[in-house]
Design a protein around this motif. Structure first.
Motif, mmCIF file in Angstrom:
data_model
loop_
_atom_site.group_PDB
_atom_site.id
_atom_site.type_symbol
_atom_site.label_atom_id
_atom_site.label_comp_id
_atom_site.label_asym_id
_atom_site.label_seq_id
_atom_site.Cartn_x
_atom_site.Cartn_y
_atom_site.Cartn_z
ATOM 1 N N VAL A 1 0.826 -1.212 0.000
ATOM 2 C CA VAL A 1 0.000 0.000 0.000
ATOM 3 C C VAL A 1 0.862 1.266 0.000
ATOM 4 O O VAL A 1 0.360 2.363 0.200
ATOM 5 N N ARG A 2 2.153 1.086 -0.191
ATOM 6 C CA ARG A 2 3.100 2.201 -0.219
ATOM 7 C C ARG A 2 2.989 3.086 1.016
ATOM 8 O O ARG A 2 2.971 4.307 0.912
ATOM 9 N N CYS A 3 2.945 2.434 2.167
ATOM 10 C CA CYS A 3 2.858 3.203 3.408
ATOM 11 C C CYS A 3 4.215 3.789 3.774
ATOM 12 O O CYS A 3 4.313 4.720 4.558
ATOM 13 N N CYS B 1 7.113 -4.102 7.835
ATOM 14 C CA CYS B 1 6.001 -3.987 6.882
ATOM 15 C C CYS B 1 4.720 -4.536 7.494
ATOM 16 O O CYS B 1 4.678 -5.680 7.928
ATOM 17 N N PRO B 2 3.661 -3.733 7.524
ATOM 18 C CA PRO B 2 2.412 -4.208 8.131
ATOM 19 C C PRO B 2 1.835 -5.420 7.393
ATOM 20 O O PRO B 2 1.036 -6.157 7.971
ATOM 21 N N TYR B 3 2.222 -5.616 6.143
ATOM 22 C CA TYR B 3 1.704 -6.752 5.395
ATOM 23 C C TYR B 3 2.709 -7.902 5.326
ATOM 24 O O TYR B 3 2.469 -8.892 4.650
ATOM 25 N N ILE C 1 5.440 -7.986 3.743
ATOM 26 C CA ILE C 1 6.051 -8.150 2.418
ATOM 27 C C ILE C 1 7.553 -8.343 2.595
ATOM 28 O O ILE C 1 8.212 -7.574 3.291
ATOM 29 N N VAL D 1 10.739 -0.492 -0.652
ATOM 30 C CA VAL D 1 9.512 -0.315 -1.440
ATOM 31 C C VAL D 1 9.840 -0.022 -2.908
ATOM 32 O O VAL D 1 9.174 -0.532 -3.810
ATOM 33 N N ALA E 1 6.621 2.392 5.491
ATOM 34 C CA ALA E 1 7.210 1.955 6.761
ATOM 35 C C ALA E 1 8.559 1.267 6.553
ATOM 36 O O ALA E 1 9.419 1.292 7.430
ATOM 37 N N CYS E 2 8.751 0.649 5.396
ATOM 38 C CA CYS E 2 10.000 -0.067 5.149
ATOM 39 C C CYS E 2 11.099 0.857 4.624
ATOM 40 O O CYS E 2 12.273 0.512 4.631
HETATM 41 S S1 SF4 Z 1 6.073 -1.426 4.517
HETATM 42 FE FE1 SF4 Z 1 5.120 -2.982 3.195
HETATM 43 S S2 SF4 Z 1 3.186 -2.060 2.498
HETATM 44 FE FE2 SF4 Z 1 4.444 -0.382 3.324
HETATM 45 S S3 SF4 Z 1 5.573 0.415 1.537
HETATM 46 FE FE3 SF4 Z 1 6.893 -1.136 2.455
HETATM 47 S S4 SF4 Z 1 6.417 -3.038 1.358
HETATM 48 FE FE4 SF4 Z 1 4.728 -1.592 0.930
#
Ligand code: SF4
Ligand code: SF4
Lengths: 177, 544
Positions: free
Chosen positions: B107-109, B185-187, B189, B130, B111-112
């Motif tokens: 979701v391009r948050c 990463c909240p997901y 990934i 990302v 966080a990473c």
């Molecule tokens: S933390 Fe996860 S969801 Fe957010 S930008 Fe990075 S890869 Fe994408």
């Protein structure tokens, strides 16, 4: 106003401009400028600390040998990044430019521009010391390469198949006979 | 003084210009900044002889063998390279569900973004996890999603070009697959897996690096990265035993390829061969002698490391298979593994589905304490730190911490044991019992959040020394903190790549800090029956 007082009064402004310009030499400087966490942001924080200490030393007319520590904090990092040697050490010389910009923007300090010679000289000395540090760092990198070669890790990629080597040796011998 | 001022005025013309730096760096969209290869920023491509040999091996494929140079405009790709890449991607999207999910769910948050040591060391946006993933995702969008097919660039898609191949090569080899980003990463990934896919795709068109395929070739031929023959492998261990005898008075005669041993011991070949890893190996040898372990070395499965992990799934499977084939041939009950990083990732995360389950082995049980290692009930492989911690817990080792009084340590969690298998407490427990003085680095730089050494996944090659130093800066920076604060002089770890690469990293950033394996410190502290120990001021490293 005395020059040294002006440089002290305007310290914040000068430092923030100087540090920003230095960090602007990175492709994506936003995080380097923003994060104050030493461990999350080693490039930004070390450069900020190093330049701040150096500025304080210049104001205190510290001896040149004392520059080494803060300079090392900045230059050791830039020596392994994708900069030319000139780009790596140029932030030190840029201080002269930043100081002139800041002093000339204020009519009270503008007259002090003519007195900057000796300060500029000190900055030049720091820049020369920075070149020494840069060269030391680069030399260390070359030594590290040689160390790795000597420690035998090159075998990882360069050794041939043992049986092929035996074959090659015997061929070489048969050529001699 | 006056003279100096004159010289200074000369310099002023330069200084009064707008900037001495590069000028403001043009800030274009990342998609539009092409990569530039120059000496020092890329790894040497695979030697054609090496690649050709591997391509001839059954079950793996490394096509398009040729001489090529990343600095050249023409990379001599196959004529239908584009088709190969797109088909390769389609096949992998089908085969690996995780890849498809990772392509779709970011979701391009952000966080990473600032969690990767390569971004932190370079400030290059394409080193943000990302964006690293976006290098592949943009191509995926263009060719595999409806929006991308219709809208192209507007939907974040990119047509596959040779410039993108070059970009992939640059940034797939500026990722050590350390997985630090995935922790944030909240997901969940895992950019490391995206890098693995990028490297696989690049191999389809013959783009790879020598430092990965060289060790792979050696392992395939002689069983280990170093290319040591069985004789040399045994010779090196015998040599270490001679050293141990003169240091401690203990004579050790280990066995090799012995059928019917209870345990097969496998460790990275660097432990047998390269400094400072050999001292860790001496630690293993002493420990096994102290407890009378019925074990054997293998000169065939003579490598724990598996550079296949950094190459392709098939290659990883093949190299991993050898350990199990050898365990079967020798008829051992279970496998004990040494201090390796990525070996554990392969064993813990992939082995079971690749070559497992290893039903012919028994669930590992310590012959000394009776502890059953249920956590290894499927892979049948126990980590030396787990094994040692269990021995200490049951009071089976006689340890004298004062024998490590020359050591003030800190502990580096190697990425793979920490993040891929959760080995966090055991090495710390061991350290607590073998050294008096050890200090943790700041919390945000250890355990799951540990910073990579900067040289993993076959990036431990000297032609990219600068890149390694900048990638390793966040790690070194935290070591420097405990060095300045607590006089830490030793960086302990449980990974052979770390032992080699952190040594160089410390020399550059924190001189005065040595690197060692945890088992070396165990060996130092062990009080052995019948020992005639010399004054060992530096433990097993003492020159006598
Ligand atoms: S933390 Fe996860 S969801 Fe957010 S930008 Fe990075 S890869 Fe994408
Ligand atoms: S896996 Fe590690 S090296 Fe790769 S992008 Fe994530 S943090 Fe960076």
């Amino acid at each position: 106003m005395k020059l040294v007082d002006a440089l002290r009064n305007k310290k914040e402004q000068i430092l923030s401009r100087w540090i920003d310009r230095t960090l602007d030499s990175y492709l994506e400087p936003g995080f380097f400028k923003k994060s104050k966490d030493k461990f999350a942001n080693p490039v930004g924080v070390n450069i900020r600390e190093g330049l701040t200490k150096l500025y304080e030393m210049l104001l205190a007319s510290a001896g040149q040998d004392q520059y080494a520590e803060p300079l090392d904090q900045v230059i050791r990092i830039r020596a392994v990044q994708e900069f030319t040697p000139a780009q790596a050490v140029s932030p030190i010389l840029e201080l002269k430019w930043v100081v002139k910009q800041v002093l000339s923007a204020d009519k009270d300090t503008r007259p002090l521009l003519a007195e900057l010679d000796s300060f500029d000289c000190d900055v030049d000395r720091a820049a020369l010391a920075a070149f020494d540090i840069y060269m030391n760092c680069r030399e260390q990198l070359h030594k590290a390469r040689i160390f790795e070669l000597k420690s035998g890790n090159f075998i990882l990629s360069d050794s041939g198949c043992p049986s092929a080597l035996i074959r090659k040796n015997s061929q070489d011998k048969s050529r001699i006979h | 003084m006056a003279d100096v001022v004159k010289a200074d005025k000369l310099a002023r013309s330069v200084v009064e210009g707008p900037t001495l730096m590069t000028g403001a760096i043009p800030r274009k969209s990342w998609m539009d900044i092409p990569v530039v290869f120059k000496p020092g920023n890329y790894c040497y491509p695979t030697n054609p002889a090496t690649q050709g040999y591997l391509d001839r091996q059954p079950g793996v494929s490394f096509p398009n063998v040729r001489e090529w140079n990343p600095e050249d405009e023409d990379w001599k790709l196959q004529e239908n390279w584009k088709e190969i890449i797109i088909n390769g991607l389609a096949e992998r999207l089908d085969k690996f569900r995780s890849l498809k999910i990772f392509m779709d769910c970011c979701v391009r948050c952000g966080a990473c973004a600032d969690k990767c040591h390569f971004f932190l060391g370079t400030g290059d946006p394409k080193n943000m996890p990302v964006l690293r993933a976006e290098l592949l995702r943009s191509v995926y969008r263009q060719h595999f999603t409806l929006a991308g097919k219709l809208l192209g660039k507007m939907a974040g898609g990119r047509e596959m070009t040779t410039a993108i191949i070059k970009e992939w090569f640059m940034y797939a080899y500026q990722c050590t697959e350390c997985r630090r980003c995935s922790v944030f990463c909240p997901y969940g990934i895992d950019t490391a897996e995206i890098t693995m896919m990028l490297r696989e795709l690049l191999h389809l068109v013959g783009v790879g690096i020598n430092w990965a395929l060289g060790p792979v070739t050696n392992s395939n031929r002689t069983g280990n990265h170093m290319g040591l023959t069985p004789q040399a492998f045994k010779g090196n261990i015998d040599f270490l035993c001679e050293d141990l005898e003169s240091l401690t008075g203990i004579k050790i005669t280990p066995s090799f390829n012995r059928k019917g041993a209870e345990v097969l011991f496998i460790t990275p070949s660097a432990d047998v061969f390269a400094e400072p890893a050999i001292f860790t190996c001496m630690g293993y040898l002493l420990l096994f002698e102290a407890i009378g372990l019925d074990y054997t070395w293998s000169t065939y499965a003579s490598e724990g490391g598996n550079f296949g992990l950094f190459t392709s799934n098939e290659m990883m499977k093949k190299l991993n298979g050898k350990m199990y084939a050898e365990a079967k041939r020798l008829g051992v009950k279970w496998i004990l593994g040494g201090e390796c990083g990525h070996m554990w990732r392969v064993v813990h995360q992939y082995m079971d589905t690749m070559n497992g389950p290893a039903d012919f082995l028994e669930v590992p049980k310590s012959p000394v304490t009776g502890t059953v290692f249920d956590n290894a009930s499927s892979t049948k492989m126990v980590h030396i730190s787990e094994f040692t911690a269990d021995l200490i817990y049951h009071g089976k080792l006689n340890l004298d911490k004062s024998r490590n009084s020359h050591v003030i340590a800190t502990f580096h969690d190697s990425c793979n044991p920490a993040r891929a298998m959760g080995l966090l407490e055991e090495p710390r427990y061991v350290l607590d019992h073998v050294v008096d003085n050890w200090f943790e680095m700041p919390e945000s730089t250890i355990r799951e959040k540990t910073y990579c050494c900067g040289s993993g996944t076959a990036l431990n090659t000297s032609e990219i020394m600068e890149l390694r130093m900048r990638g390793g800066l966040p790690r070194a920076n935290a070591v420097k903190y405990v060095h300045d604060r607590h006089d830490v002089n030793t960086l302990a770890c449980v990974c052979a790549i770390d032992r080699a690469t952190l040594t160089v990293l410390m020399d550059y950033w924190v001189p005065g800090v040595k690197v060692c394996g945890v088992s070396e410190l165990v060996g130092n502290a062990l009080v052995m029956e019948g020992e005639k120990r010399q004054e060992l001021d530096e433990g097993l490293r003492t020159m006598v």
